[in-house]
Design an enzyme around this catalytic site. Sequence first.
Site, PDB file in Angstrom:
ATOM      1  N   ARG A   1       0.817  -1.218   0.000  1.00 20.11           N
ATOM      2  CA  ARG A   1       0.000   0.000   0.000  1.00 20.11           C
ATOM      3  C   ARG A   1       0.851   1.268   0.000  1.00 20.11           C
ATOM      4  NH1 ARG A   1      -2.665  -4.079   1.045  1.00 20.11           N
ATOM      5  NH2 ARG A   1      -4.931  -4.188   0.729  1.00 20.11           N
TER       6      ARG A   1
ATOM      7  N   TYR B   1     -26.200  -0.338 -17.442  1.00 20.52           N
ATOM      8  CA  TYR B   1     -27.088  -1.447 -17.052  1.00 20.52           C
ATOM      9  C   TYR B   1     -28.524  -1.171 -17.457  1.00 20.52           C
ATOM     10  CZ  TYR B   1     -22.979  -3.223 -14.782  1.00 20.52           C
ATOM     11  OH  TYR B   1     -21.705  -3.694 -14.566  1.00 20.52           O
TER      12      TYR B   1
ATOM     13  N   HIS C   1      -1.294  -7.164 -14.293  1.00 20.71           N
ATOM     14  CA  HIS C   1      -2.685  -7.515 -13.979  1.00 20.71           C
ATOM     15  C   HIS C   1      -3.332  -8.132 -15.220  1.00 20.71           C
ATOM     16  CE1 HIS C   1      -6.306  -7.217 -11.473  1.00 20.71           C
ATOM     17  NE2 HIS C   1      -6.903  -7.163 -12.642  1.00 20.71           N
ATOM     18  N   ALA C   2      -3.851  -9.358 -15.076  1.00 20.09           N
ATOM     19  CA  ALA C   2      -4.312 -10.122 -16.248  1.00 20.09           C
ATOM     20  C   ALA C   2      -5.487  -9.445 -16.937  1.00 20.09           C
ATOM     21  CB  ALA C   2      -4.720 -11.529 -15.800  1.00 20.09           C
TER      22      ALA C   2
ATOM     23  N   HIS D   1     -10.816 -17.538 -16.604  1.00 18.23           N
ATOM     24  CA  HIS D   1     -11.577 -16.278 -16.601  1.00 18.23           C
ATOM     25  C   HIS D   1     -11.263 -15.452 -17.843  1.00 18.23           C
ATOM     26  CE1 HIS D   1     -13.564 -12.728 -14.751  1.00 18.23           C
ATOM     27  NE2 HIS D   1     -12.666 -12.078 -15.468  1.00 18.23           N
ATOM     28  N   GLU D   2      -9.965 -15.253 -18.085  1.00 19.11           N
ATOM     29  CA  GLU D   2      -9.582 -14.408 -19.240  1.00 19.11           C
ATOM     30  C   GLU D   2     -10.000 -15.068 -20.546  1.00 19.11           C
ATOM     31  OE1 GLU D   2      -8.413 -11.822 -16.487  1.00 19.11           O
ATOM     32  OE2 GLU D   2      -8.931 -11.538 -18.576  1.00 19.11           O
TER      33      GLU D   2
ATOM     34  N   HIS E   1     -13.559 -14.490 -21.415  1.00 18.70           N
ATOM     35  CA  HIS E   1     -13.806 -13.220 -22.124  1.00 18.70           C
ATOM     36  C   HIS E   1     -13.576 -13.405 -23.624  1.00 18.70           C
ATOM     37  CE1 HIS E   1     -14.524 -10.515 -18.822  1.00 18.70           C
ATOM     38  NE2 HIS E   1     -13.366 -10.748 -18.244  1.00 18.70           N
TER      39      HIS E   1
ATOM     40  N   GLU F   1     -18.325 -10.426 -17.333  1.00 16.80           N
ATOM     41  CA  GLU F   1     -17.592 -11.041 -16.208  1.00 16.80           C
ATOM     42  C   GLU F   1     -18.197 -12.381 -15.821  1.00 16.80           C
ATOM     43  OE1 GLU F   1     -15.010  -8.122 -16.625  1.00 16.80           O
ATOM     44  OE2 GLU F   1     -14.842 -10.047 -15.633  1.00 16.80           O
TER      45      GLU F   1
ATOM     46  N   TRP G   1     -13.209   4.806   2.469  1.00 12.03           N
ATOM     47  CA  TRP G   1     -12.812   3.458   2.011  1.00 12.03           C
ATOM     48  C   TRP G   1     -12.896   2.488   3.188  1.00 12.03           C
ATOM     49  CZ3 TRP G   1     -11.899   0.775  -2.321  1.00 12.03           C
ATOM     50  CH2 TRP G   1     -11.097  -0.367  -2.274  1.00 12.03           C
TER      51      TRP G   1
ATOM     52  N   ARG H   1     -15.120  -0.789   3.955  1.00 15.58           N
ATOM     53  CA  ARG H   1     -14.440  -2.093   4.116  1.00 15.58           C
ATOM     54  C   ARG H   1     -14.795  -2.701   5.473  1.00 15.58           C
ATOM     55  NH1 ARG H   1     -10.739  -5.067   1.135  1.00 15.58           N
ATOM     56  NH2 ARG H   1      -8.752  -4.348   1.941  1.00 15.58           N
TER      57      ARG H   1
ATOM     58  N   HIS I   1      -8.264  -1.747 -10.186  1.00 14.35           N
ATOM     59  CA  HIS I   1      -9.359  -1.146 -10.942  1.00 14.35           C
ATOM     60  C   HIS I   1      -9.544   0.331 -10.633  1.00 14.35           C
ATOM     61  CE1 HIS I   1      -9.836  -5.422 -11.169  1.00 14.35           C
ATOM     62  NE2 HIS I   1     -10.726  -5.295 -12.117  1.00 14.35           N
TER      63      HIS I   1
ATOM     64  N   ARG J   1     -19.613  -4.642 -11.866  1.00 13.47           N
ATOM     65  CA  ARG J   1     -19.741  -5.718 -12.853  1.00 13.47           C
ATOM     66  C   ARG J   1     -19.407  -7.077 -12.245  1.00 13.47           C
ATOM     67  NH1 ARG J   1     -15.334  -3.797 -17.145  1.00 13.47           N
ATOM     68  NH2 ARG J   1     -16.660  -1.963 -16.965  1.00 13.47           N
ATOM     69  N   TYR J   2     -18.449  -7.099 -11.312  1.00 13.73           N
ATOM     70  CA  TYR J   2     -18.063  -8.379 -10.725  1.00 13.73           C
ATOM     71  C   TYR J   2     -19.114  -8.856  -9.715  1.00 13.73           C
ATOM     72  CZ  TYR J   2     -13.647  -7.242 -12.948  1.00 13.73           C
ATOM     73  OH  TYR J   2     -12.691  -6.912 -13.877  1.00 13.73           O
TER      74      TYR J   2
HETATM   75  C1  LIG Z   1      -7.964 -10.592 -13.357  1.00 15.61           C
HETATM   76  C2  LIG Z   1      -9.161  -9.841 -13.876  1.00 15.61           C
HETATM   77  N1  LIG Z   1      -8.729  -8.863 -14.875  1.00 15.61           N
HETATM   78  C3  LIG Z   1      -9.802  -8.055 -15.485  1.00 15.61           C
HETATM   79  C4  LIG Z   1     -10.902  -8.985 -16.037  1.00 15.61           C
HETATM   80  O1  LIG Z   1     -10.580  -9.959 -16.719  1.00 15.61           O
HETATM   81  O2  LIG Z   1     -12.058  -8.714 -15.714  1.00 15.61           O
HETATM   82  C5  LIG Z   1      -9.183  -7.151 -16.582  1.00 15.61           C
HETATM   83  C6  LIG Z   1      -8.675  -5.870 -15.953  1.00 15.61           C
HETATM   84  C7  LIG Z   1      -9.874  -4.984 -15.903  1.00 15.61           C
HETATM   85  C8  LIG Z   1     -10.811  -5.453 -17.018  1.00 15.61           C
HETATM   86  N2  LIG Z   1     -10.199  -6.692 -17.519  1.00 15.61           N
HETATM   87  C9  LIG Z   1     -10.384  -7.259 -18.736  1.00 15.61           C
HETATM   88  O3  LIG Z   1      -9.748  -8.209 -19.108  1.00 15.61           O
HETATM   89  C10 LIG Z   1     -11.454  -6.718 -19.654  1.00 15.61           C
HETATM   90  N3  LIG Z   1     -10.873  -6.467 -20.969  1.00 15.61           N
HETATM   91  C11 LIG Z   1     -12.556  -7.750 -19.760  1.00 15.61           C
HETATM   92  C12 LIG Z   1     -13.631  -7.288 -20.732  1.00 15.61           C
HETATM   93  O4  LIG Z   1     -13.446  -7.421 -21.926  1.00 15.61           O
HETATM   94  O5  LIG Z   1     -14.644  -6.749 -20.224  1.00 15.61           O
HETATM   95  C13 LIG Z   1      -9.835  -9.134 -12.702  1.00 15.61           C
HETATM   96  O6  LIG Z   1      -9.511  -7.991 -12.434  1.00 15.61           O
HETATM   97  N4  LIG Z   1     -10.723  -9.817 -11.949  1.00 15.61           N
HETATM   98  C14 LIG Z   1     -11.194 -11.174 -12.154  1.00 15.61           C
HETATM   99  C15 LIG Z   1     -12.204 -11.431 -11.055  1.00 15.61           C
HETATM  100  C16 LIG Z   1     -12.271 -10.245 -10.166  1.00 15.61           C
HETATM  101  C17 LIG Z   1     -11.311  -9.201 -10.722  1.00 15.61           C
HETATM  102  C18 LIG Z   1     -10.210  -8.894  -9.712  1.00 15.61           C
HETATM  103  O7  LIG Z   1      -9.129  -9.502  -9.822  1.00 15.61           O
HETATM  104  O8  LIG Z   1     -10.459  -8.068  -8.793  1.00 15.61           O
HETATM  105 ZN   LIG Z   2     -13.087 -10.332 -16.297  1.00 10.81          ZN
END
Ligand SMILES: C[C@H](N[C@H](C(=O)O)[C@@H]1CCCN1C(=O)[C@@H](N)CC(=O)O)C(=O)N1CCC[C@H]1C(=O)O
Ligand SMILES: [Zn+2]
Length: 632
Positions: free
Chosen positions: A160, A199, A327-328, A357-358, A361, A385, A461, A465, A489, A498-499
């Site tokens: 942090r 939405y 970050h994936a 997950h990826e 998408h 998501e 925050w 939390r 994010h 969205r999640y």
């Molecule tokens: C690891 C995952 N990375 C996101 C995802 O895959 O959603 C990435 C970064 C932000 C958007 N993104 C995309 O790939 C978009 N292009 C997808 C799209 O096309 O809408 C992530 O951030 N996750 C997974 C679960 C919870 C959250 C987290 O880890 O907090």
């Molecule tokens: Zn995602």
Amino acid sequence: VLILVSASLSQTVLEEAKEYLDKYDKLAADIYYHSSEASWNYYTNITDETLKNMTDWSLKESEFANIEAKNASGFNLSQIQDQNITRLLKKVMDIGISAFSDTAKLRKISEIQAEMTSIYSTAEGCINATTCLPLEPDLTDIITNSRDYDELKAAWKGWRDASGKKMKQLYPQFVELLNEAITFEKKYKDMGEYYRSWYESETFENDVRHLFDELAPLYENLHAYVRRKLRTHYGEDKFPSTGHIPAHILGNMWAQQWNGIYDLVAPYPNKQSADITEAMIAKNYNVTYMYQVAEDFFKSIGLYEMPPLFWEKSMLVKPNGREVVCHASAWDFSNGRDFRIKQCTSVTEDQLLTVHHEMGHIEYFLAYADLPLLYRGGANPGFHEGVADIVTLSFQTPEHLNKIGLLDDVPGQNDTEGDINFLFRMALEKVAFLPFGYLIDQWRWSVFRGETKPERYNEKWWDLRCDFQGIYPPVERTNDDFDPGAKYHIPGGVPYIRYFVSFVAQFQWHKALCQVGNIPGPLHRCDIYNNIAAGARLNEMLKMGASRPWGEAMLKITNATDGETTKLSALPLLEYFDPLIKWLEKNNKENNEILGWDKKNCPNVLFLPVLSGSSIIKSMGFIIGAMLFLCS
Ligand SMILES: C[C@H](N[C@H](C(=O)O)[C@@H]1CCCN1C(=O)[C@@H](N)CC(=O)O)C(=O)N1CCC[C@H]1C(=O)O
Ligand SMILES: [Zn+2]
């Protein structure tokens, strides 16, 4: 004659609109391809010139959107009966901050976001005077695997200090510029309202609150059980009378999912606990194989294999010698052929879930690739998501892990202990997440609304939390910290509700797909692997993209008769976890566990009442007034 004339007139308007939209599609595809490529080059190689090139292209994209919105506004929608064409024209005109005329400020927004993302992605958290480590994989591995309270605390604080704290000065300007840009058109009151507009529902904010309230009792039971188990390991003194759990001992840097500490809190620890990471290493899993396993799952239900460019152009491991955004993420280059994943993949269970997950998408990208560009998106962002996550509900079943050689013995249906262990493991991943998935945008929406000022960012925050997650910071926090910035994010400017939507919807879809696939047994043991019927139903929804309101997409999967099921519903999630809910309630009662925590008092979060300018003047005025009164 008049009717004939007006009919032919509307016919020509319709033809003109279709012609315009075809031209738009080609122009947009070209701009978006180059803009995506420029972003990709920055995210996979953080330098000043890749930053500049990305910003230049994002400005070009905004300029294009701005011009075309003006062109599209030339059509009189009331003359066009075709709903599809009017929906497309409205999407051309709904361009968010690109409508803002001040391109210098638009550039500034892009630059600030890139700078915050760069701070996040290059940050190294110091765990002692001499050792500083990146988040992936080093700090993540410590937070997941260490069981030492102080070592965990050092990684938690170090991260942090190196990330959020470093971008604290940038965020207020980012918010201000976004709000200035989005209110330019006078369509939205603030940036949060614009994000919620995706939405397409007036009641969206209330709907998600109701869903959260429905799910809170399940979370509180899980929280109480985990708290009791952690108390035995870390000692009573770490658990305050307020009922909160220390934020850094839950196996995840943000305490957003707790599957990392399954071994510490499993209900029946002596039962063989599936350590998937160990099994992956034992089976010589490597990164490429992880992607092949995920692709195999999607192909088994009749969905899409990865196109050649995916393997050619993705970045699947952290490269040496250059800074990248680890970050994936999944990328759609808008040309129907080029789809990539960028992930610093390592061989762990959590990473294997992220791979699924990826790639989920990418499956959605591929399914709607033939639609007009304006429709190439999720029915709403939560659907994207949910689609990304849906196979993880099948993939993680003991049956499936056994099929792919990652689990030896499958707990039988009547093996209650094994079954509860598995459900508990899924709850650590899916139920623990719910308050986190909900609260991130509660914070962000309150910031965009102006309810939360910069001097109180961190206080708000931790209010959220502590209140929603029932956790507290192991190290005292002040308004000098900026902990929201320690979560990707926030600097990344990616909305988060969205999640939360995804974690509810994916259980609705799982239930529907297991039914249409005629898969027997309880919902939590259902695996749609190899089930073509289930895959076909899912694909029908994927192919809709954003062409219809998302209630219709929901109906496409649930195929329900009663109109109610076009909405989000918490019931399938509660049904999935029902055996665990009963078990947790019984177990917590037997242990006289008091559920919940003090939602208004949070340990270590002692913010000095920051007197804002106006309140200082008011209090001075009051004092002077009182003195004058006394003198007179
Ligand atoms: C690891 C995952 N990375 C996101 C995802 O895959 O959603 C990435 C970064 C932000 C958007 N993104 C995309 O790939 C978009 N292009 C997808 C799209 O096309 O809408 C992530 O951030 N996750 C997974 C679960 C919870 C959250 C987290 O880890 O907090
Ligand atoms: Zn995602």
